[in-house]
Design an enzyme around this catalytic site. Structure first.
Site, PDB file in Angstrom:
ATOM      1  N   ASP A   1      11.759  -5.394  10.009  1.00 54.19           N
ATOM      2  CA  ASP A   1      11.895  -3.948  10.123  1.00 54.19           C
ATOM      3  C   ASP A   1      12.295  -3.358   8.773  1.00 54.19           C
ATOM      4  OD1 ASP A   1      12.455  -1.334  10.770  1.00 54.19           O
ATOM      5  OD2 ASP A   1      14.057  -1.788  12.198  1.00 54.19           O
TER       6      ASP A   1
ATOM      7  N   SER B   1      18.476   3.240  14.646  1.00 57.90           N
ATOM      8  CA  SER B   1      17.809   3.935  13.555  1.00 57.90           C
ATOM      9  C   SER B   1      18.693   5.082  13.027  1.00 57.90           C
ATOM     10  CB  SER B   1      16.445   4.429  14.046  1.00 57.90           C
ATOM     11  OG  SER B   1      15.665   4.959  13.022  1.00 57.90           O
TER      12      SER B   1
END
Length: 238
Positions: free
Chosen positions: A181, A125
């Site tokens: 995602d 991330s």
């Protein structure tokens, strides 16, 4: 290939353990902890990762978004010149500001390490974004020649010129993406800039490696544990 991705995914999870346990985490068998580092944003210093080493390789791992200040860094999606090399394009302002605050610790942690060792840079991330910025900086400003970048759930980090520089300098790049995602689709490719006719353009570096795990929630699809389990499932079917 998958075994390495699974190993690094487990190491990325340890960066979250480091954060939540105020620096404490279990060093993987066969490695030693060479250094650990914090980053600062709006006056708040937080654990953000560590450097591991064995006889053959060095692993630098960055954690992703946890705190409110991390989310603020993610949201500041406008361009700024990459400052650690000439003609390397533009990067996400928030990502670069977090990276700047831990850069000295990173380079200090690598100072005494054998420069012939393989270097693997990884993160999840926001950590994947920091890892991408660091990989280009390291390639431009250190003597390491064998650098790999293996990321999980990375957002877009910079413009096409920046991505071209990363793609050129880093021989092996793997960008592991859960197709469910949405973080991997951020920032949007084009962001209108206030008070300007120009637009901020964000692109991905090369090396996309897809997995598919549907948890039916934003957090579930993005979670580092989801990525680890998705890779393990893929291993069991191949």
């Amino acid at each position: 290939m998958l075994e390495e991705y699974i190993k690094l995914a487990d190491i990325c999870i340890k960066t979250y353990v480091q954060y939540h346990r105020d620096g404490l985490f279990t060093v993987p068998k066969g490695y030693k902890k060479t250094a650990e580092f914090k980053a600062e944003w709006f006056g708040k210093k937080e654990w953000f990762g560590f450097i591991l080493e064995n006889e053959e390789e060095v692993i630098i791992s960055f954690r992703g978004t946890v705190s409110e200040t991390d989310w603020l860094a993610d949201s500041l999606a406008f361009h700024i010149d990459f400052p650690y090399g000439e003609n390397c394009g533009k990067v996400h302002f928030g990502f670069l500001e977090v990276y700047k605050s831990c850069r000295n610790e990173l380079f200090a942690g690598l100072k005494e390490i054998d420069k012939t060792k393989k270097v693997i840079i990884t993160g999840h991330s926001l950590g994947a974004a920091l890892a991408t910025v660091f990989a280009l900086d390291l390639a431009k400003n250190a003597a390491f020649k064998n650098i790999k970048l293996i990321n999980y759930a990375s957002p877009r980090v910079g413009n096409q010129k920046f991505c071209n520089a990363v793609n050129k300098e880093i021989a092996e790049i793997v960008r592991i993406v859960n197709v469910h995602d949405v973080v991997t689709l951020l920032p949007p490719i084009t962001i209108p800039l206030p008070c300007s006719k120009n637009k901020g353009i964000f692109r991905h570096v090369k090396g996309k490696f897809k997995i598919s795990v549907q948890k039916n929630s934003f957090g579930g699809n993005h979670n580092m544990g989801t990525y680890l389990n998705g890779l393990k499932k893929l291993r069991s079917t191949t």
